[in-house]
Design a protein around this motif. Structure first.
Motif, mmCIF file in Angstrom:
data_model
loop_
_atom_site.group_PDB
_atom_site.id
_atom_site.type_symbol
_atom_site.label_atom_id
_atom_site.label_comp_id
_atom_site.label_asym_id
_atom_site.label_seq_id
_atom_site.Cartn_x
_atom_site.Cartn_y
_atom_site.Cartn_z
ATOM 1 N N MET A 1 0.824 -1.194 0.000
ATOM 2 C CA MET A 1 0.000 0.000 0.000
ATOM 3 C C MET A 1 0.862 1.250 0.000
ATOM 4 O O MET A 1 0.521 2.218 -0.634
ATOM 5 N N ALA A 2 1.968 1.224 0.721
ATOM 6 C CA ALA A 2 2.808 2.409 0.807
ATOM 7 C C ALA A 2 3.450 2.727 -0.534
ATOM 8 O O ALA A 2 3.620 3.899 -0.876
ATOM 9 N N ILE A 3 3.793 1.695 -1.293
ATOM 10 C CA ILE A 3 4.384 1.915 -2.608
ATOM 11 C C ILE A 3 3.365 2.572 -3.525
ATOM 12 O O ILE A 3 3.672 3.532 -4.234
ATOM 13 N N ILE A 4 2.147 2.080 -3.503
ATOM 14 C CA ILE A 4 1.095 2.641 -4.340
ATOM 15 C C ILE A 4 0.793 4.077 -3.922
ATOM 16 O O ILE A 4 0.634 4.967 -4.762
ATOM 17 N N ARG A 5 0.736 4.309 -2.618
ATOM 18 C CA ARG A 5 0.470 5.654 -2.119
ATOM 19 C C ARG A 5 1.583 6.618 -2.521
ATOM 20 O O ARG A 5 1.325 7.757 -2.906
ATOM 21 N N GLY A 6 2.820 6.150 -2.459
ATOM 22 C CA GLY A 6 3.947 6.979 -2.867
ATOM 23 C C GLY A 6 3.898 7.326 -4.335
ATOM 24 O O GLY A 6 4.197 8.454 -4.744
ATOM 25 N N ARG A 7 3.499 6.365 -5.145
ATOM 26 C CA ARG A 7 3.377 6.607 -6.593
ATOM 27 C C ARG A 7 2.256 7.602 -6.878
ATOM 28 O O ARG A 7 2.402 8.465 -7.753
ATOM 29 N N LEU A 8 1.153 7.502 -6.138
ATOM 30 C CA LEU A 8 0.050 8.443 -6.318
ATOM 31 C C LEU A 8 0.449 9.858 -5.897
ATOM 32 O O LEU A 8 -0.095 10.833 -6.424
ATOM 33 N N MET A 9 1.390 9.963 -4.964
ATOM 34 C CA MET A 9 1.864 11.278 -4.530
ATOM 35 C C MET A 9 2.848 11.876 -5.521
ATOM 36 O O MET A 9 3.255 13.027 -5.384
ATOM 37 N N GLY A 10 3.247 11.113 -6.539
ATOM 38 C CA GLY A 10 4.095 11.651 -7.589
ATOM 39 C C GLY A 10 5.551 11.236 -7.518
ATOM 40 O O GLY A 10 6.368 11.747 -8.279
ATOM 41 N N LEU A 11 5.906 10.331 -6.622
ATOM 42 C CA LEU A 11 7.294 9.875 -6.536
ATOM 43 C C LEU A 11 7.601 8.940 -7.697
ATOM 44 O O LEU A 11 6.758 8.141 -8.107
ATOM 45 N N ASP A 12 8.826 9.055 -8.247
ATOM 46 C CA ASP A 12 9.193 8.156 -9.329
ATOM 47 C C ASP A 12 9.697 6.827 -8.767
ATOM 48 O O ASP A 12 9.916 6.677 -7.567
ATOM 49 N N MET A 13 9.887 5.863 -9.662
ATOM 50 C CA MET A 13 10.216 4.509 -9.219
ATOM 51 C C MET A 13 11.590 4.422 -8.565
ATOM 52 O O MET A 13 11.775 3.671 -7.619
ATOM 53 N N SER A 14 12.549 5.187 -9.048
ATOM 54 C CA SER A 14 13.880 5.111 -8.439
ATOM 55 C C SER A 14 13.869 5.676 -7.015
ATOM 56 O O SER A 14 14.537 5.149 -6.123
ATOM 57 N N THR A 15 13.079 6.716 -6.775
ATOM 58 C CA THR A 15 12.955 7.261 -5.420
ATOM 59 C C THR A 15 12.284 6.258 -4.498
ATOM 60 O O THR A 15 12.714 6.057 -3.357
ATOM 61 N N LEU A 16 11.230 5.625 -4.997
ATOM 62 C CA LEU A 16 10.543 4.603 -4.196
ATOM 63 C C LEU A 16 11.464 3.423 -3.911
ATOM 64 O O LEU A 16 11.457 2.874 -2.809
ATOM 65 N N ALA A 17 12.259 3.024 -4.891
ATOM 66 C CA ALA A 17 13.179 1.902 -4.708
ATOM 67 C C ALA A 17 14.208 2.217 -3.627
ATOM 68 O O ALA A 17 14.525 1.369 -2.795
ATOM 69 N N LYS A 18 14.724 3.450 -3.629
ATOM 70 C CA LYS A 18 15.685 3.840 -2.591
ATOM 71 C C LYS A 18 15.015 3.895 -1.222
ATOM 72 O O LYS A 18 15.584 3.477 -0.220
ATOM 73 N N GLN A 19 13.788 4.410 -1.192
ATOM 74 C CA GLN A 19 13.070 4.550 0.082
ATOM 75 C C GLN A 19 12.787 3.192 0.710
ATOM 76 O O GLN A 19 12.914 3.019 1.923
ATOM 77 N N PHE A 20 12.406 2.212 -0.110
ATOM 78 C CA PHE A 20 12.065 0.890 0.406
ATOM 79 C C PHE A 20 13.228 -0.089 0.321
ATOM 80 O O PHE A 20 13.063 -1.276 0.605
ATOM 81 N N LYS A 21 14.395 0.401 -0.095
ATOM 82 C CA LYS A 21 15.619 -0.413 -0.169
ATOM 83 C C LYS A 21 15.398 -1.685 -0.991
ATOM 84 O O LYS A 21 15.646 -2.807 -0.542
ATOM 85 N N THR A 22 14.894 -1.489 -2.191
ATOM 86 C CA THR A 22 14.644 -2.595 -3.095
ATOM 87 C C THR A 22 14.944 -2.134 -4.520
ATOM 88 O O THR A 22 15.312 -0.983 -4.747
ATOM 89 N N SER A 23 14.795 -3.001 -5.476
ATOM 90 C CA SER A 23 15.085 -2.645 -6.860
ATOM 91 C C SER A 23 13.867 -2.016 -7.532
ATOM 92 O O SER A 23 12.732 -2.142 -7.062
ATOM 93 N N LYS A 24 14.136 -1.347 -8.663
ATOM 94 C CA LYS A 24 13.042 -0.726 -9.415
ATOM 95 C C LYS A 24 12.109 -1.789 -9.993
ATOM 96 O O LYS A 24 10.919 -1.551 -10.135
ATOM 97 N N SER A 25 12.667 -2.966 -10.296
ATOM 98 C CA SER A 25 11.823 -4.015 -10.868
ATOM 99 C C SER A 25 10.795 -4.512 -9.856
ATOM 100 O O SER A 25 9.671 -4.854 -10.217
ATOM 101 N N VAL A 26 11.152 -4.534 -8.567
ATOM 102 C CA VAL A 26 10.201 -4.931 -7.532
ATOM 103 C C VAL A 26 9.103 -3.887 -7.414
ATOM 104 O O VAL A 26 7.918 -4.215 -7.288
ATOM 105 N N ILE A 27 9.481 -2.610 -7.481
ATOM 106 C CA ILE A 27 8.488 -1.532 -7.431
ATOM 107 C C ILE A 27 7.554 -1.636 -8.629
ATOM 108 O O ILE A 27 6.332 -1.547 -8.496
ATOM 109 N N TRP A 28 8.122 -1.856 -9.812
ATOM 110 C CA TRP A 28 7.318 -1.969 -11.023
ATOM 111 C C TRP A 28 6.348 -3.149 -10.922
ATOM 112 O O TRP A 28 5.174 -3.031 -11.259
ATOM 113 N N ALA A 29 6.833 -4.293 -10.449
ATOM 114 C CA ALA A 29 5.984 -5.479 -10.323
ATOM 115 C C ALA A 29 4.869 -5.248 -9.314
ATOM 116 O O ALA A 29 3.738 -5.689 -9.512
#
Length: 73
Positions: free
Chosen positions: A1-29
């Motif tokens: 839910m936090a990843i989706i909420r972050g994306r809705l707030m306008g964060l890009d995938m690389s920022t989300l990946a750094k925030q959650f300490k994971t890869s961009k592919s995990v965020i994309w999936a």
């Protein structure tokens, strides 16, 4: 839910990946996975009342086999 909420707030995938300490592919999936809240598997053939009866019979005599439980029902 936090990843989706972050994306809705306008964060890009690389920022989300750094925030959650994971890869961009995990965020994309995570963002592209359909909602899997529907129940899966074979539907139950017994009602909740019958289930309670089975548990009650089993609690009285835990050595009883399934054929014995079926005959008591």
């Amino acid at each position: 839910m936090a990843i989706i909420r972050g994306r809705l707030m306008g964060l890009d995938m690389s920022t989300l990946a750094k925030q959650f300490k994971t890869s961009k592919s995990v965020i994309w999936a995570t963002l592209n996975t359909p909602n899997q809240s529907k129940a899966t598997g074979r539907p139950s053939t017994t009602s909740p009342g019958v289930d309670r009866s089975i548990f009650r019979i089993r609690k009285k005599n835990h050595f009883l086999k399934s054929t014995g439980i079926k005959s008591e029902l």
